[in-house]
Motif scaffolding. Structure first.
Motif, PDB file in Angstrom:
ATOM      1  N   UNK A   1       0.832  -1.213   0.000  1.00 37.11           N
ATOM      2  CA  UNK A   1       0.000   0.000   0.000  1.00 37.11           C
ATOM      3  C   UNK A   1       0.862   1.257   0.000  1.00 37.11           C
ATOM      4  N   UNK A   2       1.927   1.245   0.777  1.00 35.95           N
ATOM      5  CA  UNK A   2       2.830   2.395   0.800  1.00 35.95           C
ATOM      6  C   UNK A   2       3.478   2.597  -0.564  1.00 35.95           C
ATOM      7  N   UNK A   3       3.918   1.515  -1.165  1.00 34.03           N
ATOM      8  CA  UNK A   3       4.546   1.588  -2.489  1.00 34.03           C
ATOM      9  C   UNK A   3       3.560   2.162  -3.511  1.00 34.03           C
ATOM     10  N   UNK A   4       2.320   1.695  -3.483  1.00 37.68           N
ATOM     11  CA  UNK A   4       1.306   2.207  -4.404  1.00 37.68           C
ATOM     12  C   UNK A   4       1.029   3.688  -4.148  1.00 37.68           C
ATOM     13  N   UNK A   5       0.990   4.073  -2.882  1.00 32.96           N
ATOM     14  CA  UNK A   5       0.751   5.476  -2.542  1.00 32.96           C
ATOM     15  C   UNK A   5       1.835   6.376  -3.101  1.00 32.96           C
ATOM     16  N   UNK A   6       3.089   5.958  -2.964  1.00 34.41           N
ATOM     17  CA  UNK A   6       4.191   6.754  -3.502  1.00 34.41           C
ATOM     18  C   UNK A   6       4.149   6.811  -5.021  1.00 34.41           C
ATOM     19  N   UNK A   7       3.807   5.718  -5.667  1.00 35.63           N
ATOM     20  CA  UNK A   7       3.712   5.714  -7.126  1.00 35.63           C
ATOM     21  C   UNK A   7       2.597   6.647  -7.609  1.00 35.63           C
ATOM     22  N   UNK A   8       1.471   6.622  -6.922  1.00 37.71           N
ATOM     23  CA  UNK A   8       0.358   7.509  -7.298  1.00 37.71           C
ATOM     24  C   UNK A   8       0.745   8.963  -7.068  1.00 37.71           C
ATOM     25  N   UNK A   9       1.385   9.237  -5.934  1.00 38.40           N
ATOM     26  CA  UNK A   9       1.823  10.611  -5.646  1.00 38.40           C
ATOM     27  C   UNK A   9       2.781  11.108  -6.718  1.00 38.40           C
ATOM     28  N   UNK A  10       3.702  10.266  -7.129  1.00 40.78           N
ATOM     29  CA  UNK A  10       4.664  10.650  -8.160  1.00 40.78           C
ATOM     30  C   UNK A  10       3.965  10.889  -9.492  1.00 40.78           C
TER      31      UNK A  10
END
Length: 113
Positions: A88-97
């Motif tokens: 979930x954290x990885x997905x959050x960072x990818x979406x933010x980027x």
């Protein structure tokens, strides 16, 4: 151009001091005023862009803070939740980027349209 008496007197005095006609002095003032307006507009755009960049950075920092807080709780979670939280954290960072890149490229319309 119509001026009140005080402004006309001030303009006449300044024109004489500069040894130009009142019309010429008005043209100078007009050009200076327009140039100043353009600089103010440009300055405003630069400030807005700076603020936009800082907001994006603040959002990144908030995401990092949330990730760090979540990571501190990893030891208390069952093992199967660790991989889920990490994903979930990885997905959050990818979406933010992706959102940041989209904003930088102007892909989002303002005003909700």
């Amino acid at each position: 151009m119509r001026l009140d008496e005080a402004d006309d007197e001030a303009l006449t005095k300044e024109a004489r001091a500069r040894k130009v006609s009142k019309a010429e002095l008005l043209r100078v003032f007009l050009h200076e005023g327009l140039a100043g307006f353009d600089r103010k507009h440009e300055d405003l755009i630069n400030r807005v862009n700076t603020i936009d960049g800082r907001v994006a950075h603040i959002l990144e920092l908030a995401a990092v803070g949330a990730a760090m807080l979540s990571a501190m709780d990893v030891g208390r979670k069952p093992d199967e939740r660790v991989s889920e939280m990490t994903e979930h954290l990885k997905q959050g960072f990818e979406i933010s980027q992706a959102v940041l890149v989209g904003q930088q490229r102007g892909l989002f319309k303002k005003g909700g349209n």
